[in-house]
Design a protein around this motif. Sequence first.
Motif, PDB file in Angstrom:
ATOM      1  N   ALA A  21      72.183  55.206  68.385  1.00  0.00           N
ATOM      2  CA  ALA A  21      72.097  55.388  69.497  1.00  0.00           C
ATOM      3  C   ALA A  21      71.904  56.804  70.446  1.00  0.00           C
ATOM      4  N   GLY A  22      71.710  57.582  69.370  1.00  0.00           N
ATOM      5  CA  GLY A  22      71.531  59.027  69.479  1.00  0.00           C
ATOM      6  C   GLY A  22      72.739  59.575  70.831  1.00  0.00           C
ATOM      7  N   LEU A  23      74.163  58.835  69.878  1.00  0.00           N
ATOM      8  CA  LEU A  23      74.820  60.104  70.217  1.00  0.00           C
ATOM      9  C   LEU A  23      75.478  60.958  69.911  1.00  0.00           C
ATOM     10  N   ASP A  24      76.568  61.771  70.239  1.00  0.00           N
ATOM     11  CA  ASP A  24      76.951  62.711  69.445  1.00  0.00           C
ATOM     12  C   ASP A  24      78.113  62.585  69.075  1.00  0.00           C
ATOM     13  N   HIS A  25      78.113  63.549  67.961  1.00  0.00           N
ATOM     14  CA  HIS A  25      79.058  62.520  66.847  1.00  0.00           C
ATOM     15  C   HIS A  25      79.229  63.823  65.762  1.00  0.00           C
ATOM     16  N   THR A  26      80.571  63.911  65.214  1.00  0.00           N
ATOM     17  CA  THR A  26      80.815  64.404  63.925  1.00  0.00           C
ATOM     18  C   THR A  26      81.804  63.663  62.760  1.00  0.00           C
ATOM     19  N   LEU A  27      81.793  63.399  61.602  1.00  0.00           N
ATOM     20  CA  LEU A  27      81.659  63.139  60.268  1.00  0.00           C
ATOM     21  C   LEU A  27      82.744  63.700  59.469  1.00  0.00           C
ATOM     22  N   GLU A  69      79.692  47.299  68.567  1.00  0.00           N
ATOM     23  CA  GLU A  69      79.932  46.488  69.739  1.00  0.00           C
ATOM     24  C   GLU A  69      79.619  48.396  70.923  1.00  0.00           C
ATOM     25  N   TYR A  70      81.127  48.906  70.294  1.00  0.00           N
ATOM     26  CA  TYR A  70      80.521  49.774  71.558  1.00  0.00           C
ATOM     27  C   TYR A  70      80.261  50.992  71.284  1.00  0.00           C
ATOM     28  N   ALA A  75      75.063  52.862  74.809  1.00  0.00           N
ATOM     29  CA  ALA A  75      74.213  53.630  74.877  1.00  0.00           C
ATOM     30  C   ALA A  75      73.584  52.300  74.910  1.00  0.00           C
ATOM     31  N   PRO A  76      73.799  52.200  76.440  1.00  0.00           N
ATOM     32  CA  PRO A  76      72.279  50.625  77.134  1.00  0.00           C
ATOM     33  C   PRO A  76      70.937  50.806  76.910  1.00  0.00           C
ATOM     34  N   ASP A  77      70.418  51.714  77.101  1.00  0.00           N
ATOM     35  CA  ASP A  77      69.605  52.001  77.243  1.00  0.00           C
ATOM     36  C   ASP A  77      68.212  51.438  75.823  1.00  0.00           C
ATOM     37  N   LYS A  78      69.182  51.399  74.697  1.00  0.00           N
ATOM     38  CA  LYS A  78      68.463  51.581  73.377  1.00  0.00           C
ATOM     39  C   LYS A  78      69.140  50.201  73.677  1.00  0.00           C
ATOM     40  N   VAL A  81      72.299  45.353  71.434  1.00  0.00           N
ATOM     41  CA  VAL A  81      72.563  44.147  71.211  1.00  0.00           C
ATOM     42  C   VAL A  81      71.777  43.544  72.335  1.00  0.00           C
ATOM     43  N   PRO A  82      70.808  42.059  72.346  1.00  0.00           N
ATOM     44  CA  PRO A  82      69.822  42.315  73.117  1.00  0.00           C
ATOM     45  C   PRO A  82      70.693  41.014  74.632  1.00  0.00           C
ATOM     46  N   SER A  83      69.536  41.301  75.674  1.00  0.00           N
ATOM     47  CA  SER A  83      70.456  41.303  77.152  1.00  0.00           C
ATOM     48  C   SER A  83      70.326  39.888  76.730  1.00  0.00           C
ATOM     49  N   ASN A  84      69.083  39.091  76.365  1.00  0.00           N
ATOM     50  CA  ASN A  84      69.238  37.942  77.433  1.00  0.00           C
ATOM     51  C   ASN A  84      71.252  37.074  76.001  1.00  0.00           C
TER      52      ASN A  84
END
Length: 204
Positions: A21-27, A69-70, A75-78, A81-84
Amino acid sequence: MQLFYATNTISVAVAIALQEAGLDHTLTKVDFSKGEQLGADYLGINSKGRVPALVVDSEVLTETGALLEYIAASAPDKNLVPSNPIEAAKMRSVMFYVASTMHVNHAHRMRGTRWADQQSSFDDMAAKVPETMTASATFVENECLTDLFVGDAISIADCYLFVVCTWLTGDGVDLSVFPRINAFMAAMEDRASVKSVRAAGILA
């Protein structure tokens, strides 16, 4: 976002999805060998004493499927989850099967205390795992992996399925008879997201 994970557990799926998703995060690692998942500090974050947990601002989110799911919704552009709607339902059917059946089959090998108290019960459950996980692998091979990925492109179900399939050999499954699973695993291993989590030691 802060992801609490343990090496080689299902929390790896969330780490892969965050990369996709390319989301910034820490581990933050939760060391199961030291029992950190049951310590007061971690139980204050996730009272279930399990991973993953994802802290988003002041909210603590748990359960792998919910976190996936969150991430997809964030990151809807990624298109994780299929749009259909039909394709999305098919994707979720794979993910829910892996979560509710295949993952549980695997847990019977090492987590027998969730269901029983006697050592003989633990031994019986563990002995059954090669059979049940082979049956699950057969279902995945024949019913789920009709394309390279679970859908036309990588989805959150692929993240979940990939991690569970890394457990198959340890669960006594003969992977040589599952060409689609092998192709799927090779394709996932080639993705930058998986290479990244391996480099970080999240997936050994």
